[in-house]
Design a protein around this motif. Structure first.
Motif, PDB file in Angstrom:
ATOM      1  N   VAL A   1      72.354 -40.711 -61.012  1.00 48.18           N
ATOM      2  CA  VAL A   1      73.595 -41.465 -61.215  1.00 48.18           C
ATOM      3  C   VAL A   1      74.703 -40.562 -61.747  1.00 48.18           C
ATOM      4  O   VAL A   1      75.876 -40.706 -61.380  1.00 48.18           O
ATOM      5  N   ASP A   2      74.334 -39.588 -62.570  1.00 53.08           N
ATOM      6  CA  ASP A   2      75.337 -38.686 -63.132  1.00 53.08           C
ATOM      7  C   ASP A   2      75.798 -37.618 -62.148  1.00 53.08           C
ATOM      8  O   ASP A   2      76.682 -36.826 -62.458  1.00 53.08           O
ATOM      9  N   GLU A   3      75.220 -37.606 -60.937  1.00 55.43           N
ATOM     10  CA  GLU A   3      75.600 -36.626 -59.919  1.00 55.43           C
ATOM     11  C   GLU A   3      76.415 -37.242 -58.787  1.00 55.43           C
ATOM     12  O   GLU A   3      76.726 -36.555 -57.806  1.00 55.43           O
ATOM     13  N   LEU A   4      76.749 -38.518 -58.877  1.00 51.66           N
ATOM     14  CA  LEU A   4      77.431 -39.183 -57.775  1.00 51.66           C
ATOM     15  C   LEU A   4      78.768 -38.521 -57.472  1.00 51.66           C
ATOM     16  O   LEU A   4      79.423 -37.966 -58.362  1.00 51.66           O
ATOM     17  N   PRO A   5      79.209 -38.584 -56.194  1.00 58.52           N
ATOM     18  CA  PRO A   5      80.498 -37.991 -55.832  1.00 58.52           C
ATOM     19  C   PRO A   5      81.648 -38.636 -56.601  1.00 58.52           C
ATOM     20  O   PRO A   5      81.562 -39.782 -57.047  1.00 58.52           O
ATOM     21  N   ARG A   6      82.727 -37.893 -56.721  1.00 61.46           N
ATOM     22  CA  ARG A   6      83.913 -38.430 -57.380  1.00 61.46           C
ATOM     23  C   ARG A   6      84.549 -39.519 -56.530  1.00 61.46           C
ATOM     24  O   ARG A   6      84.388 -39.562 -55.324  1.00 61.46           O
ATOM     25  N   GLY A   7      85.312 -40.377 -57.179  1.00 61.07           N
ATOM     26  CA  GLY A   7      86.009 -41.458 -56.499  1.00 61.07           C
ATOM     27  C   GLY A   7      85.797 -42.766 -57.223  1.00 61.07           C
ATOM     28  O   GLY A   7      84.840 -42.916 -57.987  1.00 61.07           O
ATOM     29  N   PRO A   8      86.684 -43.729 -57.008  1.00 66.38           N
ATOM     30  CA  PRO A   8      86.534 -45.034 -57.668  1.00 66.38           C
ATOM     31  C   PRO A   8      85.246 -45.708 -57.230  1.00 66.38           C
ATOM     32  O   PRO A   8      84.967 -45.819 -56.037  1.00 66.38           O
ATOM     33  N   LEU A   9      84.463 -46.148 -58.214  1.00 61.17           N
ATOM     34  CA  LEU A   9      83.148 -46.703 -57.923  1.00 61.17           C
ATOM     35  C   LEU A   9      83.230 -48.226 -57.904  1.00 61.17           C
ATOM     36  O   LEU A   9      83.510 -48.862 -58.929  1.00 61.17           O
ATOM     37  N   PHE A  10      82.996 -48.788 -56.736  1.00 59.51           N
ATOM     38  CA  PHE A  10      82.963 -50.239 -56.547  1.00 59.51           C
ATOM     39  C   PHE A  10      81.498 -50.645 -56.381  1.00 59.51           C
ATOM     40  O   PHE A  10      80.820 -50.175 -55.465  1.00 59.51           O
ATOM     41  N   ALA A  11      81.013 -51.495 -57.267  1.00 56.48           N
ATOM     42  CA  ALA A  11      79.622 -51.934 -57.197  1.00 56.48           C
ATOM     43  C   ALA A  11      79.566 -53.400 -56.815  1.00 56.48           C
ATOM     44  O   ALA A  11      80.349 -54.218 -57.320  1.00 56.48           O
TER      45      ALA A  11
END
Length: 250
Positions: free
Chosen positions: A167-177
């Motif tokens: 989870v701490d390696e996810l790509p940058r960008g606004p995260l919509f869950a």
């Protein structure tokens, strides 16, 4: 033992199994390195290529070696109706991470947070490739390159980036869950650089991913219906992105 079978046994532990004609077709179409491909019926496989994939027929003709049907069946977990199988070189993790990190992005990244079902993961990768998503990232223990996932993805792992990350390696960008408590997605415009996260089939979003989320959004659903299938949820979300200003790769 003939040469393709010898090559198969030498490479099987390090390469990705392409199970069936369509998986091989897509892998070749999207630039996979395929060191060995076999079929129990070369004439039928090439006829299928001429009908459904004339753009890669010549490549498939050069790749495919015919072997006895019993030999073909011994090389795969379960024979495919097209009697075609191949081994492909998995793209390097370093190349995948570079592609995910590249900005600006023109299409979202799909995140499957601790998925459990191999078939669902394959279906999501197929969907993501169809919409031109930048990639599909899984968290947790499921291997997104497991042979069952690749079979479900019909070889389209090679048309988008597929990686497993923390989870701490996810790509940058606004995260919509996606979450039932979120804002109705119909009122939200998803940006091209969005990271779209979907919880597991059983337990939803993990606490770690929820803590990183910028926006919770919900798909419209009839009351008293518990949930959608994971692949269906991804399809609806990517369609919403494309229909409200996104630019799927055509």
């Amino acid at each position: 033992m003939n040469d393709p079978v010898r090559a198969w046994h030498r490479l099987a532990g390090t390469c990705v199994l392409l199970d069936g004609f369509h998986a091989l077709k897509h892998a070749v179409r999207f630039g996979a390195e395929v060191p060995v491909a076999v079929t129990a019926d070369r004439r039928a496989a090439l006829a299928l290529a001429g009908e459904l994939a004339p753009d890669v027929r010549d490549t498939l003709e050069a790749l495919l070696s015919e072997v006895p049907r019993e030999t073909y069946a011994s090389l795969v977990p379960r024979p495919h109706p097209t009697a075609v199988a191949a081994l492909a070189v998995r793209p390097s993790r370093e190349a995948g991470l570079r592609s995910l990190a590249r900005t600006p992005r023109s299409a979202p990244v799909v995140v499957l947070d601790q998925p459990r079902n191999l078939g669902n993961a394959g279906a999501v990768i197929r969907l993501a490739a169809g919409f031109g998503a930048t990639g599909v990232v899984t968290t947790g223990t499921l291997d997104p390159w497991h042979p069952t996932v690749v079979r479900g993805g019909a070889g389209l792992h090679f048309a988008t980036v597929v990686e497993r990350l923390g989870v701490d390696e996810l790509p940058r960008g606004p995260l919509f869950a996606l979450d039932p408590e979120g804002e109705d997605i119909r009122g939200v415009k998803l940006p091209d650089d969005a990271v779209l996260a979907f919880g597991s089939e059983r337990s939803g979003l993990s606490a770690a991913l929820r803590a990183r989320t910028d926006h919770l959004v919900a798909l419209p659903m009839r009351p008293q219906v518990s949930s959608y299938n994971l692949a269906t949820s991804v399809a609806m979300t990517l369609y919403h992105w494309s229909a409200t200003g996104g630019a799927p790769v055509l």
